[in-house]
Design a protein around this motif. Structure first.
Motif, mmCIF file in Angstrom:
data_model
loop_
_atom_site.group_PDB
_atom_site.id
_atom_site.type_symbol
_atom_site.label_atom_id
_atom_site.label_comp_id
_atom_site.label_asym_id
_atom_site.label_seq_id
_atom_site.Cartn_x
_atom_site.Cartn_y
_atom_site.Cartn_z
ATOM 1 N N SER A 1 69.706 53.591 75.738
ATOM 2 C CA SER A 1 70.776 54.283 76.454
ATOM 3 C C SER A 1 71.305 55.386 75.552
ATOM 4 O O SER A 1 71.112 55.356 74.333
ATOM 5 C CB SER A 1 71.914 53.317 76.801
ATOM 6 N N VAL B 1 80.372 52.362 82.844
ATOM 7 C CA VAL B 1 79.393 51.436 82.256
ATOM 8 C C VAL B 1 79.269 51.734 80.768
ATOM 9 O O VAL B 1 78.982 52.862 80.367
ATOM 10 C CB VAL B 1 78.018 51.567 82.939
ATOM 11 N N GLU B 2 79.512 50.724 79.944
ATOM 12 C CA GLU B 2 79.421 50.900 78.496
ATOM 13 C C GLU B 2 77.963 51.094 78.077
ATOM 14 O O GLU B 2 77.061 50.463 78.630
ATOM 15 C CB GLU B 2 80.021 49.696 77.766
ATOM 16 N N ASP C 1 76.359 50.188 75.402
ATOM 17 C CA ASP C 1 75.651 49.035 74.843
ATOM 18 C C ASP C 1 75.072 48.179 75.963
ATOM 19 O O ASP C 1 73.920 47.743 75.918
ATOM 20 C CB ASP C 1 76.540 48.223 73.904
ATOM 21 N N GLU C 2 75.870 47.951 77.010
ATOM 22 C CA GLU C 2 75.369 47.200 78.155
ATOM 23 C C GLU C 2 74.234 47.948 78.852
ATOM 24 O O GLU C 2 73.267 47.345 79.326
ATOM 25 C CB GLU C 2 76.504 46.930 79.143
ATOM 26 N N LEU D 1 70.533 47.397 78.278
ATOM 27 C CA LEU D 1 69.868 46.228 78.868
ATOM 28 C C LEU D 1 69.387 46.490 80.294
ATOM 29 O O LEU D 1 68.794 45.604 80.921
ATOM 30 C CB LEU D 1 70.794 45.015 78.859
ATOM 31 N N THR E 1 77.734 32.125 81.480
ATOM 32 C CA THR E 1 77.753 33.402 82.202
ATOM 33 C C THR E 1 77.546 33.231 83.695
ATOM 34 O O THR E 1 77.683 34.194 84.448
ATOM 35 C CB THR E 1 76.668 34.343 81.652
ATOM 36 N N VAL F 1 74.686 46.727 88.212
ATOM 37 C CA VAL F 1 75.556 46.787 87.047
ATOM 38 C C VAL F 1 76.823 47.578 87.353
ATOM 39 O O VAL F 1 77.939 47.153 87.027
ATOM 40 C CB VAL F 1 74.811 47.401 85.847
ATOM 41 N N ASP G 1 76.869 41.197 84.878
ATOM 42 C CA ASP G 1 77.607 41.501 83.653
ATOM 43 C C ASP G 1 76.659 41.320 82.476
ATOM 44 O O ASP G 1 76.209 40.205 82.194
ATOM 45 C CB ASP G 1 78.811 40.557 83.519
ATOM 46 N N LEU G 2 76.339 42.405 81.799
ATOM 47 C CA LEU G 2 75.342 42.370 80.736
ATOM 48 C C LEU G 2 75.920 42.093 79.348
ATOM 49 O O LEU G 2 75.197 41.674 78.444
ATOM 50 C CB LEU G 2 74.579 43.696 80.703
ATOM 51 N N LYS G 3 77.201 42.297 79.164
ATOM 52 C CA LYS G 3 77.792 42.186 77.831
ATOM 53 C C LYS G 3 77.567 40.830 77.165
ATOM 54 O O LYS G 3 77.291 40.765 75.963
ATOM 55 C CB LYS G 3 79.293 42.504 77.888
ATOM 56 N N ILE H 1 74.472 40.360 74.795
ATOM 57 C CA ILE H 1 74.353 41.095 73.538
ATOM 58 C C ILE H 1 74.885 40.204 72.428
ATOM 59 O O ILE H 1 76.087 39.951 72.338
ATOM 60 C CB ILE H 1 75.127 42.420 73.591
#
Length: 354
Positions: free
Chosen positions: A74, A148-149, A151-152, A155, A216, A310, A316-318, A321
């Motif tokens: 990203s 959307v961050e 870092d997420e 993914l 999760t 997302v 939720d991908l956080k 990580i």
């Protein structure tokens, strides 16, 4: 700029290379984060597999080892090449990291991921996400919403693999899915399945990954194969019928056998993992249960739907990580952890800025 360069088996070097520029029809991206993929680990331990061996340049990229690694990336747009008018400098983006022939139309071809000589950016050349910057053809750049961050967002590429597997399975809301392995691909496949309303059962030896899956909410039942008969548990959970669909995410033969046994008659098995060795399969069981077995590689037309999941908060991908490192820690903190202590981590992200 600094980049992780793959020379061969167990030979990855952090080196200074020339900074890329945005040519016509290209987008220059400042990399924010890049995930370490299981494919990268296979290359490190057993390769070259996808990377072109020295002396054997890839037929499309024309490159050979050493190549820059990293395909789960990203970042933000730093410059636009001539002819690119529908994106903006500073915009957040992810990359669908394909290398395919110019005459393959990804807009109309339903299986461009299966086109001749297909390979991946970050494996067969054309730069990689384990570097400071990368220049990518416009057709492989997907904008993402500002909320959307980044870092997420790194993914989203492996999440798209899970989305492709879901499509290939033909599964529908209300079905029961059985996942073999809760590594990154297994967990992200589970996240997609839950987003589409399936009941998800998984088998995994790592207590951390089982706990992560349950915490999760991407898995309804996380089974420890060292403590229970996972096939019997799946049958109990389905009133003796068996799972509607199954997803193989380990490249471990005993898991493959369990998935075949746990499927209901006329069920579907999707093989997602990369196998570096031949597998044994109980063909008689497949025939007598009239199972459908299919494999997938990568994705095709999945990124838009995956990004939407997302952006809308359906995935939720956080939580997946579990580590963040710089390029200098790639081998000792990244590869070593995922190879020798993989029960302690899910997804490790690398930033060239750390």
């Amino acid at each position: 700029m600094r980049a992780a360069r793959y020379y061969g088996n167990k030979d990855i070097r952090i080196e200074e290379i020339d900074e890329p520029t945005a040519g016509p029809g290209q987008v220059l991206i400042k990399v924010a984060w890049c995930g370490i993929c299981g494919t990268d680990l296979h290359e490190y331990l057993e390769g070259p597999i996808f990377t072109p061996p020295h002396g054997h340049p890839h037929p499309i990229s024309g490159e050979e080892n050493p190549v820059t690694l990293g395909h789960e990336m990203s970042g933000t747009i730093e410059a636009l090449g001539e002819g690119v008018t529908d994106l903006e400098v500073g915009q957040k983006v992810v990359v669908e990291p394909y290398i395919i022939h110019d005459d393959v139309d990804e807009k109309t071809d339903p299986h461009y991921n299966l086109s001749p000589d297909m390979n991946f950016i970050g494996l067969a050349g054309r730069g990689g996400g384990l570097s400071e910057k990368i220049a990518v053809e416009r057709r492989w750049v997907h904008p993402i919403a500002d909320h959307v961050e980044l870092d997420e967002a790194a993914l989203i590429e492996p999440l798209s693999v899970g989305h492709n597997a879901f499509k290939a399975s033909g599964a529908k809301e209300g079905d029961v899915a059985f996942i073999g392995g809760l590594g990154p691909i297994g967990l992200l496949t589970a996240a997609v399945l839950k987003a589409y309303g399936l009941t998800v059962v998984a088998t995994e030896t790592s207590s951390l990954r089982r706990e992560k899956a349950v915490e999760t909410g991407v898995v309804d039942h996380a089974l420890d194969p060292t403590q229970v008969d996972v096939v019997e548990e799946v049958k109990k959970l389905t009133d003796g019928v068996g799972a509607d669909v199954a997803f193989e995410c380990t490249s471990v033969n005993v898991v493959l056998d369990q998935l075949v046994e746990a499927l209901k008659p006329a069920g579907t098995l999707v093989i997602e993992s990369i196998w570096s060795k031949k597998a044994e399969l109980d063909v008689h069981a497949v025939v007598m249960k009239q199972l459908t077995i299919t494999g997938i590689i990568g994705y095709a037309h999945d990124h838009p739907e995956t990004i939407k999941l997302v952006e809308e908060g359906k995935v939720d991908l956080k939580p997946f990580i579990t580590g963040k490192i710089g390029l200098d820690g790639l081998i000792n903190e990244g590869f070593d952890t995922l190879i020798n202590h993989n029960e302690t981590a899910v997804k490790i992200l690398v930033s060239p800025d750390l």
